[in-house]
Design an enzyme around this catalytic site. Structure first.
Site, PDB file in Angstrom:
ATOM      1  N   ASN A  64       0.656  -1.235  -0.031  1.00 45.05           N
ATOM      2  CA  ASN A  64       0.125   0.158  -0.004  1.00 45.05           C
ATOM      3  C   ASN A  64       0.888   1.331  -0.087  1.00 45.05           C
ATOM      4  O   ASN A  64       1.477   1.359  -1.091  1.00 45.05           O
ATOM      5  CB  ASN A  64      -1.123  -0.188   0.940  1.00 45.05           C
ATOM      6  N   ASP A  65       0.800   2.148   0.946  1.00 47.62           N
ATOM      7  CA  ASP A  65       1.266   3.349   0.721  1.00 47.62           C
ATOM      8  C   ASP A  65       2.865   3.684   0.494  1.00 47.62           C
ATOM      9  O   ASP A  65       3.755   2.763   0.892  1.00 47.62           O
ATOM     10  CB  ASP A  65       1.103   4.158   2.297  1.00 47.62           C
ATOM     11  N   GLN A  83       4.907   0.270   2.173  1.00 48.30           N
ATOM     12  CA  GLN A  83       4.140  -0.567   3.041  1.00 48.30           C
ATOM     13  C   GLN A  83       4.102  -1.872   2.243  1.00 48.30           C
ATOM     14  O   GLN A  83       3.629  -1.972   1.131  1.00 48.30           O
ATOM     15  CB  GLN A  83       2.677  -0.058   3.299  1.00 48.30           C
ATOM     16  N   TRP A 136      -3.313  -7.360   2.511  1.00 44.63           N
ATOM     17  CA  TRP A 136      -2.604  -6.618   3.687  1.00 44.63           C
ATOM     18  C   TRP A 136      -2.329  -7.456   4.734  1.00 44.63           C
ATOM     19  O   TRP A 136      -2.904  -8.248   5.153  1.00 44.63           O
ATOM     20  CB  TRP A 136      -3.533  -5.603   3.876  1.00 44.63           C
ATOM     21  N   SER A 171       3.430   3.429   8.018  1.00 50.13           N
ATOM     22  CA  SER A 171       4.021   4.408   7.270  1.00 50.13           C
ATOM     23  C   SER A 171       4.771   5.405   7.936  1.00 50.13           C
ATOM     24  O   SER A 171       4.554   5.632   9.206  1.00 50.13           O
ATOM     25  CB  SER A 171       2.757   5.047   6.642  1.00 50.13           C
ATOM     26  N   ARG A 181      -0.372   7.912  13.978  1.00 48.85           N
ATOM     27  CA  ARG A 181       0.648   7.381  12.814  1.00 48.85           C
ATOM     28  C   ARG A 181       1.012   8.162  11.760  1.00 48.85           C
ATOM     29  O   ARG A 181       0.607   9.299  11.575  1.00 48.85           O
ATOM     30  CB  ARG A 181       0.278   5.919  12.513  1.00 48.85           C
ATOM     31  N   ASP A 182       1.983   7.577  10.850  1.00 49.96           N
ATOM     32  CA  ASP A 182       2.274   8.116   9.484  1.00 49.96           C
ATOM     33  C   ASP A 182       2.925   9.313   9.743  1.00 49.96           C
ATOM     34  O   ASP A 182       2.636  10.433   9.121  1.00 49.96           O
ATOM     35  CB  ASP A 182       1.154   8.136   8.678  1.00 49.96           C
ATOM     36  N   GLU A 202      -5.032  10.102   7.759  1.00 45.23           N
ATOM     37  CA  GLU A 202      -3.693   9.313   7.767  1.00 45.23           C
ATOM     38  C   GLU A 202      -2.845  10.039   6.890  1.00 45.23           C
ATOM     39  O   GLU A 202      -3.216  11.060   6.068  1.00 45.23           O
ATOM     40  CB  GLU A 202      -4.107   8.119   7.214  1.00 45.23           C
ATOM     41  N   TRP A 242      -8.852   1.440  -0.700  1.00 38.53           N
ATOM     42  CA  TRP A 242      -8.903   0.777   0.548  1.00 38.53           C
ATOM     43  C   TRP A 242     -10.275   0.087   0.409  1.00 38.53           C
ATOM     44  O   TRP A 242     -10.357  -1.289   0.965  1.00 38.53           O
ATOM     45  CB  TRP A 242      -9.085   1.245   1.952  1.00 38.53           C
TER      46      TRP A 242
END
Ligand code: FRU
Length: 514
Positions: free
Chosen positions: A54-55, A71, A79, A112, A173-174, A225, A308
């Site tokens: 993903n990211d 990711q 995932w 991330s 996060r991130d 996010e 997603w």
């Protein structure tokens, strides 16, 4: 900690275990790398050999290389336990796979984050080392750092991790970090539930919370996010742009919104604008973030080319995921005065195109069309289309194959919108929500609309000039599209003057040039 990393690899290799299985072997031994020629495999875009991504993470340029960490779940095309996969490019077109850069550890899996070059050795890991700042996703989400003294190939995790403990919230996060010249500190943007929190640090190890932004502004239909805060100039004035990704968006699922405003080293304050503004009004560009230390001072961005809503169900087999084309961001002004992001493909990709194989020119009456084959055989291609629409009207760009599958890009100048219709684009029934396409606003500059469209085996990216969001769409046709038809769909007497050029592109996996 370096030993720890290689121990990790050894343990994984021996156990063919939970975190890396056979994928590391494949990456480490080039002779075993399978060709990227499976059905739906992007031929102009990077996607990992196998597994799930993903990211984009840790985007940083150093010594001629654009790093793309991402990711990554190497074990399955779903995932799962997140690692940082790794690829590098010298030209933003061709990509080289490198071994996994960060493995899960006792603090959690690796979510991330970003990477910076610590030119002044503020962290004490050495001058000019790459420092990765990421989320350790354990029982609680915390922020950690790791450094690389070998140009981003391997990382040593800091023994003082986590550098920011969890303050008691689920979504924390991130981290995206940059050096803020004016306040002489590192600044981190961090997704904290439905807001973005900013933290400051002299050394990447000790962090102080500076402020929080987001309440009551923009789209809040999903948690926030993957933030990114960076400066851009508009009419000689320095502005700050904040990217934020979230779900529940107007076209369905996940997308990236942005704010434009001021940042004084502590607080971000958004200028008035009709928020939410969307970086991309297509359905398949999420978690877009920008490169740090870009050598030409450009603000280059790349996104995860999925959503997603259905990312775990798309019908590619040995891998799932991939990225958009790298793009350049600048600021422009909406006729009403507020700032808008302008997105164009990175110039490297435009110059990769070479010579046009077909040119179309016609003044189209309603229901009249003109078309040409891409001549790219199974390869990707680009179309540059100029539409003169003095009386407005509706113009369709129909991309198709000989299987009666098609994707329609509609320029609806009457309503001031741009649409992508993928309802007959190929395989669509793997998820109930995939069929619906996207709509975005079209601001017309005089009578003219200039479009650049990239067509790959499983995606269509439409770029428009002057602050109009691009539309990025994934799709799964039986055979890649190789035909472009331009149709005047207007219902009255509105003529549309068309000039279009088609450029076949070579697969980036076939060309040996670097
Ligand atoms: C965004 C995201 C991030 C998180 C990562 C986990 O797509 O949900 O917030 O760090 O993916 O893979």
């Amino acid at each position: 900690m370096k030993n720890c990393l290689s121990m990790n690899k050894v343990v994984c290799l021996l156990a063919a275990g939970i975190f890396c299985g056979g994928v590391l072997d494949m990456v480490a031994q080039p002779e075993l790398i399978p060709k990227r020629d499976e059905q739906y495999r992007p031929q102009l875009h990077f996607s990992p050999l196998r597994g799930w991504n993903n990211d984009p993470n840790g985007l940083v340029w150093l010594d001629g290389e654009y790093h793309l960490y991402y990711q990554y779940n190497p074990n399955e095309n779903k995932w799962g336990p997140m690692h940082w996969g790794h690829a590098v490019s010298r030209d933003l077109i061709h990509w080289e796979d490198l071994p996994i850069a960060l493995y899960p550890d006792k603090l959690g899996t690796i979510f991330s984050g970003s990477a910076v070059v610590d030119w002044n050795n503020t962290a004490g890991f050495g001058e000019g080392v790459i420092v990765a700042i990421y989320t350790s996703a354990g029982e609680k989400q915390t922020q950690s750092i790791a450094y690389s003294t070998d140009k981003g190939r391997t990382f040593t995790k800091y023994e003082g991790n986590p550098v920011i403990p969890n303050p008691g919230i689920n979504d924390f996060r991130d981290p995206k970090v940059f050096w803020h010249e004016d306040s002489e500190q590192w600044v981190m943007s961090l997704a904290t539930g439905s807001t973005i929190s900013f933290y400051g640090s002299p050394n990447l190890k000790q962090w102080e919370k500076l402020s929080e932004f987001g309440e009551g502004i923009g789209s809040h239909s999903g948690v926030w996010e993957c933030p990114d805060l960076f400066p851009l100039v508009l009419d000689k004035e320095k502005k700050w742009v904040l990217l934020v990704s979230n779900g529940g968006t107007p076209n369905g699922g996940t997308a990236t919104q942005y704010f434009v405003g001021k940042f004084d080293g502590r607080e971000f304050c958004a200028d008035p604008a009709p928020y939410p503004l969307w970086l991309d009004s297509g359905r398949d560009n999420y978690a877009s973030v920008t490169w740090s230390d870009e050598p030409n001072g450009r603000r280059l961005v790349i996104g995860w080319m999925s959503n997603w809503d259905y990312a775990n169900q798309v019908p590619s087999q040995v891998w799932r995921g991939g990225f958009t084309l790298p793009r350049e961001l600048t600021l422009t002004r909406h006729p009403d005065g507020h700032a808008l992001l302008n997105t164009v493909p990175a110039k490297e990709i435009l110059s990769y195109a070479g010579r046009a194989s077909a040119t179309l020119k016609k003044n189209l009456a309603p229901n009249e069309s003109i078309g040409a084959f891409s001549e790219a055989k199974t390869g990707p291609w680009m179309a540059k289309v100029k539409l003169k629409m003095p009386e407005k009207g509706i113009c369709d760009l129909v991309l198709s194959n000989n299987q009666s599958e098609q994707c329609v890009l509609r320029v609806n100048a009457d309503k001031g919108i741009l649409e992508t219709d993928r309802s007959r684009s190929g395989k669509i029934n793997f998820h109930g929500g995939f069929v619906s396409g996207s709509k975005g606003l079209l601001y017309m500059d005089e009578d003219e609309v200039n479009l650049t469209v990239f067509v790959d085996s499983a995606s269509v990216e439409m770029f428009v000039e002057n602050g109009v969001s691009p539309q990025t769409t994934i799709l799964y046709p039986k055979l890649p599209y190789d035909y472009l038809k331009i149709l005047n769909f207007s219902d009255s007497d509105k003529r549309i003057n068309v000039k279009a050029e088609i450029y076949p592109l070579e697969s980036i996996w076939k060309c040996k040039c670097k």
